[in-house]
Design a protein around this motif. Sequence first.
Motif: not given
Length: 117
Positions: A27-37
Motif C-alpha cells: 500500500q505504501s509503495l503503491g501510494w508513492a508510485t501514484r504520487k510520483t506519476l
Amino acid sequence: RDCYLARAGELIMSVPLSVPVRTDLVQSLGWATRKTLQEGKVDEFKAVFAQSLPPPVCGDDGSLEEAANNPLESLRLPANSMLGTTIISIGVMVLALALSAVEIRTGRTIQELLGCA
C-alpha cells in the motif's frame, strides 16, 4: 552496424518504479508510485534518460558513410578485443567438463577425491 535497418517507433524502455519486499509495504509503495506519476517526475526522468543516450551513429538516410565520419565510431572495439575473454571462458568450460567426467567415471565428487570432504 545495422544502419540499413528501418527504425520503427521510439525507444522501448522499462523503468521499475517499486518492488514490494513485504506485503505490508504494498500500500505504501503503491501510494508513492501514484504520487510520483501524478507529479510528473516519471516523465522528467524519462526525458533526462532520453537526453543521456548517445547520438545515433547512422546517417539520416541510413548510410554507413556518414557513420564512418562519426567520432563515436573510433571508440568502437574490434571483434578481436574479446579474444582473451573467449579463451578464458572456453578454458573454464573445458575444465568443468573434465572434472565432471572424472566425477562420473569414479562415482565420487572432486572434494572426496581431493580429501576435502
